[in-house]
Scaffold this motif. Structure first.
Motif, PDB file in Angstrom:
ATOM      1  N   PHE A 298      17.362  43.113  39.187  1.00 40.04           N
ATOM      2  CA  PHE A 298      18.487  42.831  38.289  1.00 40.04           C
ATOM      3  C   PHE A 298      19.211  44.099  37.831  1.00 40.04           C
ATOM      4  CE2 PHE A 298      16.569  38.617  37.792  1.00 40.04           C
ATOM      5  CZ  PHE A 298      17.689  37.802  37.651  1.00 40.04           C
ATOM      6  N   ASP A 299      18.483  45.213  37.698  1.00 33.61           N
ATOM      7  CA  ASP A 299      19.135  46.444  37.233  1.00 33.61           C
ATOM      8  C   ASP A 299      20.055  47.055  38.279  1.00 33.61           C
ATOM      9  OD1 ASP A 299      17.874  46.246  34.807  1.00 33.61           O
ATOM     10  OD2 ASP A 299      16.330  47.751  35.227  1.00 33.61           O
ATOM     11  N   ASP A 300      19.915  46.623  39.530  1.00 33.08           N
ATOM     12  CA  ASP A 300      20.689  47.256  40.603  1.00 33.08           C
ATOM     13  C   ASP A 300      21.649  46.308  41.318  1.00 33.08           C
ATOM     14  OD1 ASP A 300      21.345  49.405  42.462  1.00 33.08           O
ATOM     15  OD2 ASP A 300      20.140  48.313  43.927  1.00 33.08           O
ATOM     16  N   ILE A 301      21.263  45.044  41.487  1.00 34.59           N
ATOM     17  CA  ILE A 301      22.018  44.127  42.338  1.00 34.59           C
ATOM     18  C   ILE A 301      22.445  42.888  41.548  1.00 34.59           C
ATOM     19  CG2 ILE A 301      21.949  42.763  44.474  1.00 34.59           C
ATOM     20  CD1 ILE A 301      19.690  44.613  45.431  1.00 34.59           C
ATOM     21  N   GLN A 302      23.665  42.465  41.759  1.00 40.05           N
ATOM     22  CA  GLN A 302      24.144  41.229  41.154  1.00 40.05           C
ATOM     23  C   GLN A 302      23.324  40.051  41.689  1.00 40.05           C
ATOM     24  OE1 GLN A 302      26.397  40.401  38.833  1.00 40.05           O
ATOM     25  NE2 GLN A 302      26.053  38.199  39.141  1.00 40.05           N
TER      26      GLN A 302
ATOM     27  N   LYS B 251      15.172  35.412  30.273  1.00 46.39           N
ATOM     28  CA  LYS B 251      15.863  35.497  28.985  1.00 46.39           C
ATOM     29  C   LYS B 251      16.598  36.839  28.841  1.00 46.39           C
ATOM     30  CE  LYS B 251      13.042  32.308  26.232  1.00 46.39           C
ATOM     31  NZ  LYS B 251      12.113  32.169  25.071  1.00 46.39           N
ATOM     32  N   LYS B 252      16.036  37.866  29.426  1.00 47.56           N
ATOM     33  CA  LYS B 252      16.652  39.190  29.337  1.00 47.56           C
ATOM     34  C   LYS B 252      17.921  39.272  30.175  1.00 47.56           C
ATOM     35  CE  LYS B 252      15.740  44.101  30.280  1.00 47.56           C
ATOM     36  NZ  LYS B 252      14.724  45.110  30.687  1.00 47.56           N
ATOM     37  N   TYR B 253      17.865  38.751  31.400  1.00 51.27           N
ATOM     38  CA  TYR B 253      18.983  38.951  32.324  1.00 51.27           C
ATOM     39  C   TYR B 253      19.928  37.751  32.417  1.00 51.27           C
ATOM     40  CZ  TYR B 253      16.614  43.200  33.753  1.00 51.27           C
ATOM     41  OH  TYR B 253      16.014  44.444  33.758  1.00 51.27           O
ATOM     42  N   LYS B 254      19.496  36.581  31.986  1.00 50.42           N
ATOM     43  CA  LYS B 254      20.349  35.387  31.880  1.00 50.42           C
ATOM     44  C   LYS B 254      21.144  35.081  33.158  1.00 50.42           C
ATOM     45  CE  LYS B 254      20.981  35.837  26.869  1.00 50.42           C
ATOM     46  NZ  LYS B 254      20.009  36.932  26.676  1.00 50.42           N
ATOM     47  N   PRO B 255      20.470  34.849  34.292  1.00 51.43           N
ATOM     48  CA  PRO B 255      21.205  34.476  35.511  1.00 51.43           C
ATOM     49  C   PRO B 255      21.935  33.149  35.325  1.00 51.43           C
ATOM     50  CG  PRO B 255      18.846  34.086  35.770  1.00 51.43           C
ATOM     51  CD  PRO B 255      19.008  34.846  34.489  1.00 51.43           C
ATOM     52  N   SER B 256      23.033  32.985  36.035  1.00 44.73           N
ATOM     53  CA  SER B 256      23.879  31.797  35.861  1.00 44.73           C
ATOM     54  C   SER B 256      23.203  30.515  36.319  1.00 44.73           C
ATOM     55  CB  SER B 256      25.186  31.988  36.635  1.00 44.73           C
ATOM     56  OG  SER B 256      25.913  33.092  36.152  1.00 44.73           O
ATOM     57  N   PHE B 257      22.402  30.601  37.394  1.00 44.85           N
ATOM     58  CA  PHE B 257      21.775  29.407  37.953  1.00 44.85           C
ATOM     59  C   PHE B 257      20.291  29.670  38.207  1.00 44.85           C
ATOM     60  CE2 PHE B 257      26.205  29.418  39.503  1.00 44.85           C
ATOM     61  CZ  PHE B 257      26.655  28.262  38.882  1.00 44.85           C
TER      62      PHE B 257
END
Length: 267
Positions: free
Chosen positions: A66-70, A93-99
């Motif tokens: 998550f810190d490097d790639i969408q 919870k930290k990165y909250k991906p859309s799906f």
């Protein structure tokens, strides 16, 4: 290039888990990434052993991606113990991906329990984060305590799973003695996703593959119902042309359409 991340266990036989997910991502046109939660020694016949990955390594894998790639969509598979589920919840919870597509992997095709009994209640804490959960009949029975034998039972199970906080439910009907029709429920409307039964023992990894295909379709911008219906078509073709490998339940053919084109080209 759209992307999808699988958080799941590794299958040394290549038919399910991380391996199936990455194949399904590629076949459905997205770039695949992985967070390995466990390593299994398995083939088409059995799961011989399971080694859970240390939670610090799981956390580092999540953060590294998550810190490097969408990340356009996440598929979650085997989370065998409560500590693993907790660290995955923290990451989401930290990165909250859309799906988020949650496939509640509990038992292997050969009958090996991949989810520890004490982890079932912890898994329910993950449900409110999921865009869609994709249980089969036995998994839905564990989550709800219901016995499911027909479509009416499936509807009741969907409603009970929805009450646990998930946004939508896709209950797979392949374990019933009828056509493998799945039931999609968004809290208001039921949609029957019809399927055709193919009489083959080579169905290893079907659940992993379906949920990964849904994640890929969501990453590409499809609506949820369209993503589910398109994934159902994909897994149906993969099962119809499944591979007779090994001495047990062989894998589905993730790349049938690609292989078909390659064969036609070479001719």
């Amino acid at each position: 290039m759209k992307t999808a991340l699988t958080i799941a266990g590794s299958d040394s036989g290549g038919g399910a888990g991380i391996q199936a997910d990455l194949k399904a991502f590629s076949a459905n046109g997205v770039y695949g990434m992985s967070v390995i939660t466990a390593v299994t020694a398995q083939n088409t016949v059995e799961v011989r052993s399971v080694q859970d990955i240390d939670t610090d390594i799981i956390r580092d894998q999540i953060e590294a991606v998550f810190d490097d790639i969408q990340v356009d969509a996440v598929k979650i598979g085997m989370l065998s113990k409560p500590e693993t589920i907790e660290v995955v919840i923290e990451g989401l919870k930290k990165y909250k991906p859309s799906f988020i597509v949650l496939d509640p992997v509990m038992v292997s095709k050969g009958g090996h329990h991949l989810l520890q009994p004490e982890a079932v209640e912890k898994l329910k804490e993950l449900l409110p984060l999921a865009t869609v959960i994709t249980p089969n009949i036995p998994e839905a029975e564990v989550l709800t305590g219901l016995t499911i034998t027909n479509l009416d039972d499936m509807k009741k199970a969907c409603e009970k799973i929805y009450e646990l906080g998930v946004k939508t439910v896709l209950l797979k009907g392949g374990h019933l003695n009828s056509e493998p029709n799945d039931l999609f429920y968004d809290g208001q409307t039921f949609h029957l996703i019809e399927g055709k039964r193919f009489y083959t023992k080579n169905t290893h990894g079907t659940g992993c593959t379906l949920s990964a295909a849904i994640a890929a379709n969501l990453a590409k911008g499809m609506s949820l119902l369209d993503a589910v219906q398109k994934a159902k078509c994909y897994i149906s073709v993969a099962i119809e042309h499944s591979l007779d490998l090994g001495h047990g339940h062989g894998p589905t053919h993730h790349f049938y359409q690609l292989y078909k084109k390659e064969l036609a080209f070479n001719e």
